[in-house]
Structure formats: C-alpha cells, structure tokens
Design a protein around this motif. Structure first.
Motif, PDB file in Angstrom:
ATOM      1  N   PRO A 169       0.820  -1.270  -0.473  1.00 34.52           N
ATOM      2  CA  PRO A 169       0.416   0.160   0.305  1.00 34.52           C
ATOM      3  C   PRO A 169       1.246   1.599   0.261  1.00 34.52           C
ATOM      4  O   PRO A 169       2.154   1.284   0.759  1.00 34.52           O
ATOM      5  CB  PRO A 169      -0.535  -0.108   1.396  1.00 34.52           C
ATOM      6  CG  PRO A 169      -0.672  -0.645   2.434  1.00 34.52           C
ATOM      7  CD  PRO A 169       0.450  -2.053   1.517  1.00 34.52           C
ATOM      8  N   ARG A 170       0.294   2.019  -0.442  1.00 32.53           N
ATOM      9  CA  ARG A 170       1.187   3.604  -0.391  1.00 32.53           C
ATOM     10  C   ARG A 170       0.756   3.934   0.590  1.00 32.53           C
ATOM     11  O   ARG A 170       0.219   3.600   1.896  1.00 32.53           O
ATOM     12  CB  ARG A 170       0.608   4.636  -1.684  1.00 32.53           C
ATOM     13  CG  ARG A 170       0.753   4.060  -3.290  1.00 32.53           C
ATOM     14  CD  ARG A 170      -0.036   5.238  -4.154  1.00 32.53           C
ATOM     15  NE  ARG A 170       0.078   4.604  -5.481  1.00 32.53           N
ATOM     16  CZ  ARG A 170      -1.329   3.500  -5.724  1.00 32.53           C
ATOM     17  NH1 ARG A 170      -1.945   3.392  -5.586  1.00 32.53           N
ATOM     18  NH2 ARG A 170      -0.869   2.831  -7.123  1.00 32.53           N
ATOM     19  N   ASN A 171       1.806   5.341   1.084  1.00 29.51           N
ATOM     20  CA  ASN A 171       1.525   6.154   2.107  1.00 29.51           C
ATOM     21  C   ASN A 171       0.254   6.319   2.306  1.00 29.51           C
ATOM     22  O   ASN A 171      -0.471   7.295   1.885  1.00 29.51           O
ATOM     23  CB  ASN A 171       2.007   7.018   2.076  1.00 29.51           C
ATOM     24  CG  ASN A 171       4.095   7.747   1.904  1.00 29.51           C
ATOM     25  OD1 ASN A 171       4.187   6.006   2.469  1.00 29.51           O
ATOM     26  ND2 ASN A 171       4.737   8.187   2.025  1.00 29.51           N
ATOM     27  N   ASN A 172      -0.190   5.871   3.869  1.00 31.44           N
ATOM     28  CA  ASN A 172      -1.469   6.128   4.411  1.00 31.44           C
ATOM     29  C   ASN A 172      -2.819   5.779   3.649  1.00 31.44           C
ATOM     30  O   ASN A 172      -3.763   6.412   3.565  1.00 31.44           O
ATOM     31  CB  ASN A 172      -2.210   7.635   4.510  1.00 31.44           C
ATOM     32  CG  ASN A 172      -0.863   8.692   5.273  1.00 31.44           C
ATOM     33  OD1 ASN A 172      -0.173   8.022   6.358  1.00 31.44           O
ATOM     34  ND2 ASN A 172      -0.145   9.773   4.739  1.00 31.44           N
ATOM     35  N   GLU A 173      -2.553   4.526   2.949  1.00 32.49           N
ATOM     36  CA  GLU A 173      -3.521   4.007   2.425  1.00 32.49           C
ATOM     37  C   GLU A 173      -4.163   2.103   2.050  1.00 32.49           C
ATOM     38  O   GLU A 173      -3.141   1.454   3.237  1.00 32.49           O
ATOM     39  CB  GLU A 173      -3.257   3.597   0.673  1.00 32.49           C
ATOM     40  CG  GLU A 173      -4.351   3.058  -0.420  1.00 32.49           C
ATOM     41  CD  GLU A 173      -3.604   2.436  -1.551  1.00 32.49           C
ATOM     42  OE1 GLU A 173      -4.316   2.477  -2.378  1.00 32.49           O
ATOM     43  OE2 GLU A 173      -2.212   2.168  -1.165  1.00 32.49           O
TER      44      GLU A 173
END
Length: 194
Positions: A169-173
């Motif tokens: 997952p990407r940042n804060n995803e």
C-alpha cells in the motif's frame, strides 16, 4: 603497515602540477640515503625492487595519483554516516516476493496489473477500459467492476503460473473499499497474498 607508492612520471598526466616527494626510511643497499625532492622517482622502482627492510613513504599534494596498499575495516561511525544504505529487507524483498500487484482507480476506469519486480515484466493486466468490459459493464468504477477486475487478474495470473502476489500500500492507504474488494476477489479465486 601502509605502503604508498607514487606512480612513475610516464603514467602521470602531463604536465603534472605536483612533484612527487619520495623518502626511504632506511638506508639503501648501497649504504646511502636516497632522497628526491622535486626530482622524479627512479623508473626502475617497483614493489619487487624494494628490500623488505625498507619502508616506502610518499608525500603527495592534492591532484597527484598514488597507489595505496592498505586494507582498513569500516568503523561503525563510518557505516552510520551512509544513510542511503538499504536494509536487508529492502534488498531481499524483490526476490522473496517477486510479483507485485498494482491497482489504480481513475475517475472513469479501474486498472490492475501484476509485475515481476526484478525484470519489470508485466505478467497480467485487467482494466475496465478494455473493449469487452467497457461495453458489457453498466458502470466501470463500481463494486461489481472491482470484482470483475479481481477475477480477471486472478485467472490471468494463474495462466502465467503465478499463484502468490504481494501488494504494497502507498502512504496512508488503507486496504478497504474498492481496493479491498479487488484484493478479496483475487484471494477468492485461488491466488494468495504474501
């Protein structure tokens, strides 16, 4: 013991700005001190022609070429000064989990693909922008479209003999909503996530 040897003038770029200074710390086999300040070192000087009892030192100003035969261990402080060094997990992750799932949601379509990290080869692709799905699905971005994309990715990955995927997952995803539906559908169709 650190052994440094100035390169002979034939190997230095012409014109060289710094004269090599050569000093032997013991007497030569002839019994005389040899010192050349401003002169070039003898051309016949090599590692084999230096008696083992002699220590060869060179004083070089900036810009001269030299050979330094010294092997030193990097201290912990030197290793800590290199912040760009990747961790063991970062260096081995692409080999431990080689197939990476990439899902992209645009305003109009859903795109998903599985790539091999080491070679950047695309293993399988599914998108709601494909001709067959674009004309058959009532909506190209709803939950039903997510299930169709997940099922296609799972089938095409298994055709390519890929049964284990990874998703980062990407940042804060968060893995929820449409992304969660795509991943759950892939799992339901026989592909595991590692």
């Amino acid at each position: 013991m650190t052994l440094q040897l100035a390169l002979p003038p034939s190997q230095l770029p012409r014109p060289y700005s710094c004269p090599p200074l050569l000093r032997l710390s013991s007497t030569t086999p002839t019994g005389r001190w040899w010192s050349a300040v401003g002169d070039s070192p003898p051309r016949s000087l090599s590692f084999s022609s230096i008696p083992p009892s002699l220590h060869l030192h060179t004083h070089l100003s900036e810009g001269c070429s030299f050979i330094q035969a010294a092997w030193t261990r990097r201290s912990r402080s030197e290793a800590a000064k290199k912040p760009n060094r990747k961790s063991w997990k970062q260096r081995t992750d692409m080999y431990m989990r080689p197939f990476l799932l990439n899902v992209f949601f645009s305003k109009r379509f859903i795109h998903a693909k599985v790539m091999h990290r080491g070679t950047s080869k695309v293993i399988s692709v599914a998108t709601t922008n494909a001709k067959d799905l674009r004309n058959s699905l009532p909506s190209l971005t709803d939950h039903n479209a997510c299930r169709v994309v997940g099922r296609l990715i799972a089938e095409r990955s298994k055709e390519a003999d890929v049964y284990a995927l990874a998703y980062e997952p990407r940042n804060n995803e968060r893995i929820e909503g449409k992304l969660g539906i795509v991943i759950d559908t892939i799992k339901e169709n026989g592909v595991i996530f590692v």
